[in-house]
Design an enzyme around this catalytic site. Structure first.
Site, short mmCIF file in Angstrom:
data_model
loop_
_atom_site.label_atom_id
_atom_site.label_comp_id
_atom_site.label_asym_id
_atom_site.label_seq_id
_atom_site.Cartn_x
_atom_site.Cartn_y
_atom_site.Cartn_z
N ILE A 95 0.77 -1.15 0.10
CA ILE A 95 0.23 0.09 0.19
C ILE A 95 0.87 1.34 0.02
CG2 ILE A 95 -0.27 0.33 2.42
CD1 ILE A 95 -3.30 0.84 1.95
N ASN B 168 10.82 -8.95 7.42
CA ASN B 168 10.98 -8.37 8.75
C ASN B 168 10.20 -9.20 9.82
OD1 ASN B 168 12.33 -5.89 7.94
ND2 ASN B 168 10.24 -5.35 7.35
N GLU C 96 5.57 -4.81 11.27
CA GLU C 96 4.37 -4.00 11.65
C GLU C 96 3.25 -4.99 11.46
OE1 GLU C 96 1.94 -0.96 8.77
OE2 GLU C 96 4.23 -0.63 8.88
N HIS D 93 8.67 -9.08 1.34
CA HIS D 93 8.74 -7.94 0.54
C HIS D 93 9.70 -8.18 -0.79
CE1 HIS D 93 7.27 -4.92 3.58
NE2 HIS D 93 7.89 -5.63 4.56
N HIS E 227 5.35 -12.11 6.21
CA HIS E 227 5.32 -11.81 4.78
C HIS E 227 6.78 -11.55 4.33
CE1 HIS E 227 4.82 -8.43 7.35
NE2 HIS E 227 5.64 -7.53 6.41
#
Ligand code: DGP
Length: 120
Positions: free
Chosen positions: A34, A91, A99, A106, A104
């Site tokens: 996003i 992360n 976060e 990236h 996940h």
């Protein structure tokens, strides 16, 4: 840490929140971040409820893990970054500023990435 079934990515998986899908297989969903930091910035998430990589490798089947990893590679190919190259980042936990507490990866690409691995 316990998995929160109402985290943002769980809600995207259930179709309760929209996403710009790039790719999907039985075990993973890939969609545009996003808040893109690069021309190509895609998130690939497992469909299972895993908080971190350690959580996933402890609980997921070998088929799920293989399907997730294959989805990362296929997403990069579909995004057109395979030939020039790309960076994958996951992360995990507090020190990495994770976060969203659904594991996940990236995918970053679409331009030259700085030589330094870490910027504080
Ligand atoms: P991190 O947990 O720090 O690895 O990063 C989470 C990423 O998720 C961050 O780059 C922004 C992205 N993100 C957060 N909420 C949403 C959302 O609702 N939709 C999409 N597509 N991305 C999101």
């Amino acid at each position: 840490m316990a998995y929160d079934p109402n985290n943002i990515f769980a809600r995207i998986l259930r179709g309760e929140l929209p996403c710009q899908k790039v790719y999907e297989n039985d075990h993973a969903l890939a969609f545009n971040d996003i808040n893109p930091l690069m021309p190509v910035h895609i998130l690939v998430i497992p469909k299972g409820p895993y908080v971190t990589l350690a959580d996933m490798t402890a609980k997921a089947t070998a088929e799920e893990i293989a399907g997730f990893l294959a989805a990362v590679a296929e997403t990069a190919r579909l995004a057109g970054v395979e030939d020039e190259g790309y960076r994958i980042v996951g992360n995990n936990g507090r020190h990495a500023n994770q976060e969203v507490l659904h594991f996940h990866v990236h995918i970053f690409g679409g331009r030259q990435i700085g030589g330094r691995m870490i910027k504080s």
